[in-house]
Design a protein around this motif. Sequence first.
Motif, PDB file in Angstrom:
ATOM      1  N   ALA A 421       0.859  -1.146   0.021  1.00 43.65           N
ATOM      2  CA  ALA A 421       0.069   0.043  -0.168  1.00 43.65           C
ATOM      3  C   ALA A 421       0.809   1.448   0.131  1.00 43.65           C
ATOM      4  O   ALA A 421       0.564   2.103  -0.851  1.00 43.65           O
ATOM      5  CB  ALA A 421      -1.007  -0.025   1.253  1.00 43.65           C
ATOM      6  N   LEU A 424       2.568   1.779  -3.241  1.00 41.21           N
ATOM      7  CA  LEU A 424       1.355   2.322  -4.323  1.00 41.21           C
ATOM      8  C   LEU A 424       1.254   3.697  -4.272  1.00 41.21           C
ATOM      9  O   LEU A 424       0.489   4.337  -5.042  1.00 41.21           O
ATOM     10  CB  LEU A 424      -0.032   1.674  -4.409  1.00 41.21           C
ATOM     11  CG  LEU A 424       0.161  -0.014  -4.749  1.00 41.21           C
ATOM     12  CD1 LEU A 424      -1.186  -0.581  -4.388  1.00 41.21           C
ATOM     13  CD2 LEU A 424       0.490   0.171  -6.212  1.00 41.21           C
ATOM     14  N   ASN A 425       1.654   4.388  -3.214  1.00 39.54           N
ATOM     15  CA  ASN A 425       1.405   5.866  -2.681  1.00 39.54           C
ATOM     16  C   ASN A 425       2.567   6.658  -3.251  1.00 39.54           C
ATOM     17  O   ASN A 425       2.729   7.704  -2.783  1.00 39.54           O
ATOM     18  CB  ASN A 425       0.895   6.216  -1.276  1.00 39.54           C
ATOM     19  CG  ASN A 425       0.243   7.369  -0.974  1.00 39.54           C
ATOM     20  OD1 ASN A 425      -0.436   8.012  -1.804  1.00 39.54           O
ATOM     21  ND2 ASN A 425       1.008   8.001   0.052  1.00 39.54           N
ATOM     22  N   GLU A 437      -4.395   4.380  -9.898  1.00 39.77           N
ATOM     23  CA  GLU A 437      -5.457   3.860  -8.764  1.00 39.77           C
ATOM     24  C   GLU A 437      -6.004   2.586  -9.154  1.00 39.77           C
ATOM     25  O   GLU A 437      -6.635   1.911  -8.294  1.00 39.77           O
ATOM     26  CB  GLU A 437      -6.633   5.183  -9.006  1.00 39.77           C
ATOM     27  CG  GLU A 437      -7.140   5.063 -10.508  1.00 39.77           C
ATOM     28  CD  GLU A 437      -6.614   6.024 -11.468  1.00 39.77           C
ATOM     29  OE1 GLU A 437      -7.381   6.344 -12.126  1.00 39.77           O
ATOM     30  OE2 GLU A 437      -5.391   6.509 -10.988  1.00 39.77           O
ATOM     31  N   TRP A 440      -4.423  -0.202  -7.083  1.00 40.11           N
ATOM     32  CA  TRP A 440      -4.909  -0.407  -5.513  1.00 40.11           C
ATOM     33  C   TRP A 440      -5.601  -1.710  -5.326  1.00 40.11           C
ATOM     34  O   TRP A 440      -5.775  -2.029  -4.234  1.00 40.11           O
ATOM     35  CB  TRP A 440      -5.657   0.916  -5.057  1.00 40.11           C
ATOM     36  CG  TRP A 440      -4.650   1.785  -4.833  1.00 40.11           C
ATOM     37  CD1 TRP A 440      -4.316   2.951  -5.466  1.00 40.11           C
ATOM     38  CD2 TRP A 440      -4.141   2.230  -3.376  1.00 40.11           C
ATOM     39  NE1 TRP A 440      -3.566   3.736  -4.677  1.00 40.11           N
ATOM     40  CE2 TRP A 440      -3.331   3.236  -3.340  1.00 40.11           C
ATOM     41  CE3 TRP A 440      -4.353   1.266  -2.306  1.00 40.11           C
ATOM     42  CZ2 TRP A 440      -2.594   3.687  -2.267  1.00 40.11           C
ATOM     43  CZ3 TRP A 440      -3.639   1.977  -0.991  1.00 40.11           C
ATOM     44  CH2 TRP A 440      -2.758   3.090  -1.086  1.00 40.11           C
ATOM     45  N   VAL A 443      -4.192  -4.537  -3.208  1.00 36.39           N
ATOM     46  CA  VAL A 443      -4.026  -4.722  -1.795  1.00 36.39           C
ATOM     47  C   VAL A 443      -5.311  -5.486  -1.179  1.00 36.39           C
ATOM     48  O   VAL A 443      -4.841  -6.387  -0.365  1.00 36.39           O
ATOM     49  CB  VAL A 443      -4.106  -3.143  -1.305  1.00 36.39           C
ATOM     50  CG1 VAL A 443      -4.026  -3.316   0.417  1.00 36.39           C
ATOM     51  CG2 VAL A 443      -2.863  -2.312  -1.638  1.00 36.39           C
TER      52      VAL A 443
END
Length: 496
Positions: A421, A424-425, A437, A440, A443
Motif C-alpha cells: 500500500a 502504491l502511494n 488507482e 490499488w 491490496v
Amino acid sequence: MHSTGAPVLDPSVSLQEIDTRAVPLIVDLDGTLIHTDMLHESALRISRDRPLDALRIPVWLMQGKAVLKRNLASRSGFDASLLPYNEALLAWLKEQRALGRQVVLCTASDHAIAQAIAAHLGVFDDVMASDGSTNLAGGHKAQALVRRYGERRFDYVGNSSADLAVWRHARHAIVVNGARGLAHKAAAQCRVEREFAPAPRGFAAWRRVLRVHQWLKNLLLFMPLLAAHQVGDVDGWLTLLLAFVSFSLCASTVYIANDLLDLESDRAHPRKRLRPFASGAVPAWQGVLLAPLLLGTSLALGALVGGTFLPWLLCYFVLTCLYSWVLKRVILLDCITLAMLYTLRIIAGAAALWMPLSFWLLAFSVFLFLSLAFVKRYAELQVQASTGKTKVHGRGYYTSDEPLVLNLGVTAGYASAVVLALYLNSDNVLVLYRQPEAVWGAVPVLLFWVSWIWMQAHRGHMHDDPLVFAVKDRASRLAGLAFGAVVLAGALGWPW
C-alpha cells in the motif's frame, strides 16, 4: 532376544531329509532387512553432527572397514524404530520364527548397530556382526556361518552379488531386493527358495529426489523483469531461462543434501517419511554422488548467465547449506533464513540482468516470504501435535508454540500488504503505471490471499510448501489472476 546356539544336525542325513524348521535362517541387514545401508547412514550422521570426526574417516578406512564401522557406530547414535524396514520380509521372518525356526541376524554392520536393531524387532534369536577387527562380509561371513552351522546347513537371506559367496555354502537362498539376474546367479550356487522382488523405482522416484515441483519457486527469478515492465525484453527472458535452470539444479543439490542429512527427522514425519532417501526407495550413496554433479552443472551454467548472478547463486548455496546444517534447528532464525532464501531468488534474477532492485520490492518480499516460512513451520507443528509429540524432531520448536507461530506469520503477511500500500502511494507508481488507482485493487487481493493461506493452514490443509500449495489451490490461482489483472489494468490504463 537370546542366543540358542547352532542346531545340531546329523551330517549323515541328506539335505532333502532335513526338516526346514531345524535349519537356521540367516538374515542379512543392509539392503535386505532394511531399505538402506547403515554404514552410509552412520557416515552421513557423523558428517552432520561431528564434522571434525568426519575428516578422520579416510584414516579409519585405511585401518580396515571393521575399524571404520566401529568408530562410526560409537560416534553416531540412531533410532532403530525409525529405520525403513522391509515389511514383507519382516512379516515372513516372524512367520518362520513362529514355526519354531531359529532366525539369526548376520550382517557386516557393526555389532552395536545390529544389536540395537535386533533388540527393537524382537524377531532374532542371535546376532552375528562385524566386531571392530573382522568385517563380516562376503567370504568372511561365509566362513563364519560354515564354522558355526556346517556346510549347506543353513538358509541365507541376502540382496547383492556379495552374498553369492555365502549362497555357495548355503542350503537355500532367499533373494531380497536383488538386481536383475541376481536370482539366476544365486540359483547356480544353491536352490532359490523364495524371492522378494524390489519395488519399481522409475522416473517418479528421481523426480521426487530432485523435487522438480519445488522448481516453481525459482520463477521468482523473473520477478524483477516483470516488476520493471520489461516484458518485451527477449534477451532478458533467455538470460533468465538459463538462470532458472542453473538455480533449479543448485536447489536440487541442496534438497538432496538436506534429505540425506535429515533422514531421521523425515522418518519421524507422517508424510516426509515417504521421501525417496528416507524410505530407502533410492540409496543414499546415489544421492551423495548426484549432488556434486548437479552443483557442478549449476555453477557452469551460472557462469554463462553473466552479470553478478554467479556470486548470488553461491550466496544462496552457502546460506542453504548453513540452513540445512545449523539454522533449521534454531527457533525463529530458521524462518527468517527461509524468507531470505526466497528473496535471494529475486535478487539473483535482477543480478542476471544488471538491474537495480527496488527497496519496495525487497521489503515486500521479505515480509511476504517470512509469512510463508511461518506457514511451513506452523503446518509441521500441527502434524507433530496430532501425533501426540511435544517437541518437533530436528527443530527448535515445541508443539505448544503453534498459536504464537500463527500470530507471527499472519502479522508478517499483513505487513507485506502495508508495504504494498505504501509503495502504491509512492512516486514510482506514477512513472510505471498509466492508471495508478487501478493497482490499488492489488491490496485487497493480497489481504485475501494471505488470510486464505493461513485459514487453510489453520484447518490442517497445508500439506505442501506454501508456494507449491498456491499453484495447486483453486482460490490461490484465482487470486493470482485477479492480482495480475489489476496490475495489467494499471499498466495499460482503462480500456474505455
